[in-house]
Design a protein around this motif. Structure first.
Motif, PDB file in Angstrom:
ATOM      1  N   ALA A 286      21.860 -45.409  63.318  1.00 31.86           N
ATOM      2  CA  ALA A 286      20.753 -44.744  64.017  1.00 31.86           C
ATOM      3  C   ALA A 286      21.276 -43.680  64.970  1.00 31.86           C
ATOM      4  O   ALA A 286      20.721 -42.571  65.053  1.00 31.86           O
ATOM      5  CB  ALA A 286      19.921 -45.777  64.768  1.00 31.86           C
ATOM      6  N   LEU A 287      22.348 -43.990  65.690  1.00 34.55           N
ATOM      7  CA  LEU A 287      22.922 -43.028  66.629  1.00 34.55           C
ATOM      8  C   LEU A 287      23.529 -41.836  65.897  1.00 34.55           C
ATOM      9  O   LEU A 287      23.441 -40.698  66.366  1.00 34.55           O
ATOM     10  CB  LEU A 287      23.996 -43.704  67.488  1.00 34.55           C
ATOM     11  CG  LEU A 287      23.521 -44.745  68.495  1.00 34.55           C
ATOM     12  CD1 LEU A 287      24.708 -45.477  69.110  1.00 34.55           C
ATOM     13  CD2 LEU A 287      22.675 -44.106  69.590  1.00 34.55           C
ATOM     14  N   ALA A 288      24.157 -42.091  64.746  1.00 31.81           N
ATOM     15  CA  ALA A 288      24.836 -41.029  64.002  1.00 31.81           C
ATOM     16  C   ALA A 288      23.866 -40.101  63.291  1.00 31.81           C
ATOM     17  O   ALA A 288      24.152 -38.899  63.141  1.00 31.81           O
ATOM     18  CB  ALA A 288      25.804 -41.639  62.991  1.00 31.81           C
ATOM     19  N   CYS A 289      22.735 -40.618  62.866  1.00 35.05           N
ATOM     20  CA  CYS A 289      21.779 -39.808  62.089  1.00 35.05           C
ATOM     21  C   CYS A 289      20.808 -39.029  62.961  1.00 35.05           C
ATOM     22  O   CYS A 289      20.180 -38.074  62.483  1.00 35.05           O
ATOM     23  CB  CYS A 289      21.013 -40.706  61.116  1.00 35.05           C
ATOM     24  SG  CYS A 289      22.043 -41.436  59.817  1.00 35.05           S
ATOM     25  N   ASP A 290      20.649 -39.419  64.201  1.00 35.83           N
ATOM     26  CA  ASP A 290      19.733 -38.728  65.113  1.00 35.83           C
ATOM     27  C   ASP A 290      20.474 -37.580  65.785  1.00 35.83           C
ATOM     28  O   ASP A 290      21.421 -37.804  66.536  1.00 35.83           O
ATOM     29  CB  ASP A 290      19.209 -39.700  66.167  1.00 35.83           C
ATOM     30  CG  ASP A 290      18.145 -39.074  67.053  1.00 35.83           C
ATOM     31  OD1 ASP A 290      18.023 -37.836  67.079  1.00 35.83           O
ATOM     32  OD2 ASP A 290      17.437 -39.825  67.752  1.00 35.83           O
ATOM     33  N   PRO A 291      20.079 -36.323  65.556  1.00 35.36           N
ATOM     34  CA  PRO A 291      20.769 -35.180  66.169  1.00 35.36           C
ATOM     35  C   PRO A 291      20.818 -35.258  67.690  1.00 35.36           C
ATOM     36  O   PRO A 291      21.758 -34.746  68.304  1.00 35.36           O
ATOM     37  CB  PRO A 291      19.949 -33.976  65.699  1.00 35.36           C
ATOM     38  CG  PRO A 291      19.287 -34.438  64.430  1.00 35.36           C
ATOM     39  CD  PRO A 291      18.989 -35.891  64.654  1.00 35.36           C
TER      40      PRO A 291
ATOM     41  N   VAL B  61      34.728 -35.932  62.661  1.00 38.41           N
ATOM     42  CA  VAL B  61      33.537 -35.088  62.642  1.00 38.41           C
ATOM     43  C   VAL B  61      32.868 -35.216  64.001  1.00 38.41           C
ATOM     44  O   VAL B  61      32.638 -36.341  64.471  1.00 38.41           O
ATOM     45  CB  VAL B  61      32.569 -35.507  61.517  1.00 38.41           C
ATOM     46  CG1 VAL B  61      31.359 -34.577  61.481  1.00 38.41           C
ATOM     47  CG2 VAL B  61      33.281 -35.505  60.167  1.00 38.41           C
ATOM     48  N   TYR B  62      32.536 -34.085  64.615  1.00 40.91           N
ATOM     49  CA  TYR B  62      32.087 -34.103  66.000  1.00 40.91           C
ATOM     50  C   TYR B  62      30.626 -33.690  66.174  1.00 40.91           C
ATOM     51  O   TYR B  62      30.111 -32.831  65.474  1.00 40.91           O
ATOM     52  CB  TYR B  62      32.959 -33.166  66.845  1.00 40.91           C
ATOM     53  CG  TYR B  62      34.391 -33.626  66.990  1.00 40.91           C
ATOM     54  CD1 TYR B  62      34.799 -34.377  68.085  1.00 40.91           C
ATOM     55  CD2 TYR B  62      35.333 -33.323  66.019  1.00 40.91           C
ATOM     56  CE1 TYR B  62      36.117 -34.804  68.210  1.00 40.91           C
ATOM     57  CE2 TYR B  62      36.654 -33.742  66.141  1.00 40.91           C
ATOM     58  CZ  TYR B  62      37.032 -34.477  67.241  1.00 40.91           C
ATOM     59  OH  TYR B  62      38.332 -34.898  67.363  1.00 40.91           O
ATOM     60  N   ARG B  63      29.968 -34.380  67.095  1.00 38.03           N
ATOM     61  CA  ARG B  63      28.675 -33.985  67.659  1.00 38.03           C
ATOM     62  C   ARG B  63      27.631 -33.660  66.586  1.00 38.03           C
ATOM     63  O   ARG B  63      27.334 -34.478  65.735  1.00 38.03           O
ATOM     64  CB  ARG B  63      28.875 -32.827  68.630  1.00 38.03           C
ATOM     65  CG  ARG B  63      29.890 -33.103  69.731  1.00 38.03           C
ATOM     66  CD  ARG B  63      30.037 -31.911  70.653  1.00 38.03           C
ATOM     67  NE  ARG B  63      31.068 -32.146  71.659  1.00 38.03           N
ATOM     68  CZ  ARG B  63      32.358 -31.873  71.466  1.00 38.03           C
ATOM     69  NH1 ARG B  63      32.754 -31.338  70.319  1.00 38.03           N
ATOM     70  NH2 ARG B  63      33.239 -32.137  72.401  1.00 38.03           N
ATOM     71  N   GLY B  64      27.062 -32.449  66.693  1.00 37.49           N
ATOM     72  CA  GLY B  64      25.943 -32.068  65.836  1.00 37.49           C
ATOM     73  C   GLY B  64      26.264 -31.975  64.368  1.00 37.49           C
ATOM     74  O   GLY B  64      25.341 -31.902  63.531  1.00 37.49           O
ATOM     75  N   GLU B  65      27.547 -31.980  63.998  1.00 38.16           N
ATOM     76  CA  GLU B  65      27.923 -31.912  62.590  1.00 38.16           C
ATOM     77  C   GLU B  65      27.838 -33.271  61.902  1.00 38.16           C
ATOM     78  O   GLU B  65      27.926 -33.348  60.670  1.00 38.16           O
ATOM     79  CB  GLU B  65      29.342 -31.366  62.457  1.00 38.16           C
ATOM     80  CG  GLU B  65      29.519 -29.953  63.003  1.00 38.16           C
ATOM     81  CD  GLU B  65      30.957 -29.473  62.899  1.00 38.16           C
ATOM     82  OE1 GLU B  65      31.822 -30.277  62.481  1.00 38.16           O
ATOM     83  OE2 GLU B  65      31.219 -28.307  63.234  1.00 38.16           O
ATOM     84  N   ILE B  66      27.672 -34.347  62.683  1.00 37.12           N
ATOM     85  CA  ILE B  66      27.700 -35.704  62.105  1.00 37.12           C
ATOM     86  C   ILE B  66      26.545 -35.954  61.139  1.00 37.12           C
ATOM     87  O   ILE B  66      26.780 -36.419  60.004  1.00 37.12           O
ATOM     88  CB  ILE B  66      27.721 -36.763  63.232  1.00 37.12           C
ATOM     89  CG1 ILE B  66      29.023 -36.637  64.039  1.00 37.12           C
ATOM     90  CG2 ILE B  66      27.585 -38.169  62.644  1.00 37.12           C
ATOM     91  CD1 ILE B  66      29.095 -37.570  65.231  1.00 37.12           C
ATOM     92  N   PRO B  67      25.264 -35.699  61.516  1.00 32.83           N
ATOM     93  CA  PRO B  67      24.175 -35.999  60.571  1.00 32.83           C
ATOM     94  C   PRO B  67      24.313 -35.262  59.238  1.00 32.83           C
ATOM     95  O   PRO B  67      24.111 -35.849  58.168  1.00 32.83           O
ATOM     96  CB  PRO B  67      22.921 -35.537  61.336  1.00 32.83           C
ATOM     97  CG  PRO B  67      23.297 -35.640  62.778  1.00 32.83           C
ATOM     98  CD  PRO B  67      24.748 -35.246  62.816  1.00 32.83           C
ATOM     99  N   GLU B  68      24.665 -33.975  59.284  1.00 33.70           N
ATOM    100  CA  GLU B  68      24.814 -33.203  58.054  1.00 33.70           C
ATOM    101  C   GLU B  68      25.961 -33.736  57.210  1.00 33.70           C
ATOM    102  O   GLU B  68      25.862 -33.795  55.967  1.00 33.70           O
ATOM    103  CB  GLU B  68      25.045 -31.735  58.387  1.00 33.70           C
ATOM    104  CG  GLU B  68      25.136 -30.833  57.161  1.00 33.70           C
ATOM    105  CD  GLU B  68      25.323 -29.372  57.529  1.00 33.70           C
ATOM    106  OE1 GLU B  68      25.501 -28.557  56.595  1.00 33.70           O
ATOM    107  OE2 GLU B  68      25.292 -29.050  58.727  1.00 33.70           O
ATOM    108  N   PHE B  69      27.060 -34.139  57.870  1.00 30.84           N
ATOM    109  CA  PHE B  69      28.191 -34.679  57.126  1.00 30.84           C
ATOM    110  C   PHE B  69      27.805 -35.971  56.421  1.00 30.84           C
ATOM    111  O   PHE B  69      28.132 -36.175  55.238  1.00 30.84           O
ATOM    112  CB  PHE B  69      29.372 -34.919  58.057  1.00 30.84           C
ATOM    113  CG  PHE B  69      30.536 -35.611  57.397  1.00 30.84           C
ATOM    114  CD1 PHE B  69      31.434 -34.890  56.608  1.00 30.84           C
ATOM    115  CD2 PHE B  69      30.730 -36.979  57.544  1.00 30.84           C
ATOM    116  CE1 PHE B  69      32.507 -35.525  55.988  1.00 30.84           C
ATOM    117  CE2 PHE B  69      31.791 -37.617  56.925  1.00 30.84           C
ATOM    118  CZ  PHE B  69      32.681 -36.894  56.146  1.00 30.84           C
TER     119      PHE B  69
END
Length: 225
Positions: A62-67, A86-94
């Motif tokens: 949940a934490l990783a998928c929420d921008p 993979v850092y910050r805002g790039e995590i959900p897309e990755f």
């Protein structure tokens, strides 16, 4: 008769999944007293698995998928050592590009916000100063970029940096018969390394040119304040 150095257990201890397991509540008391475990646990950043079966894993997903929450975290593969994060805002897309069946190979850690300092870095790639602080690639020195807007004073000022102190340890033990704990012969500190990088860079690798080996500068407390 050969000392296996490091042993397979020593290798496994550096994997992110093992570190995540050690950070789970109550795990440290298997190896340390309650007092020691509490002291060590205070140094941990929150770490979550990304499996689907555990409560902690579902929280991590949940934490990783929420921008909105991903910007405060770093996603790390369960490999030996560091890198490939993979850092910050790039995590959900990755994660969207990775099958969910493989998400359990990663752990999610809350980002550590270090103290920002000023420093001039010297490396084979050139010199990092305040003039390079906003460079798209902070590995490039002001000489390499040749930006005509760069002023001479900025080339002489220290730029924003962060440092990482690493402590080396030595552990030597003798195996006992099956079912018995090994005999610990030595477990001690053996030195340290200090690495410094530009603030805008996430990775700390010196080999890849992101950071530099540094040395501490000891000052009197009254002078520092």
């Amino acid at each position: 008769r050969v000392i296996k150095c490091p042993s397979i257990l020593g290798h496994l201890a550096t994997f992110k999944k093992v570190q995540q397991a050690l950070a789970a509540p109550g795990t440290l008391t298997r190896f340390l007293s309650h007092t020691e475990a509490e002291r060590v646990a205070k140094t941990f950043a929150p770490i979550y698995p990304l499996d689907e079966s555990s409560k902690a894993g579902r929280r991590g997903r949940a934490l990783a998928c929420d921008p909105q929450t991903a910007i405060n975290h770093v996603l790390k593969p369960s490999l030996e050592g560091g890198g490939h994060n993979v850092y910050r805002g790039e995590i959900p897309e990755f994660l969207d590009s990775v099958p969910k069946s493989r998400w359990h190979n990663y752990i999610l850690m809350e980002l550590i916000n270090p103290v920002i300092q000023k420093n001039i870095l010297l490396s084979p790639r050139g010199i990092y100063t305040a003039a390079d602080a906003d460079s798209p690639d902070p590995r490039l020195s002001s000489d390499e970029r040749q930006d005509p807007r760069t002023t001479a004073p900025a080339d002489q000022l220290a730029g924003p940096t962060v440092s990482e102190l690493g402590v080396f340890g030595v552990c030597l033990w003798r195996s006992q018969s099956r079912g018995h704990s090994p005999q610990l012969l030595r477990n001690s500190e053996a030195g340290w390394s200090l690495k410094t990088k530009p603030k805008a860079v996430d990775e700390m690798s010196v080999v890849k040119g992101y950071g530099c080996f540094d040395c501490t500068y000891l000052v009197d407390e009254e002078t520092y304040l």
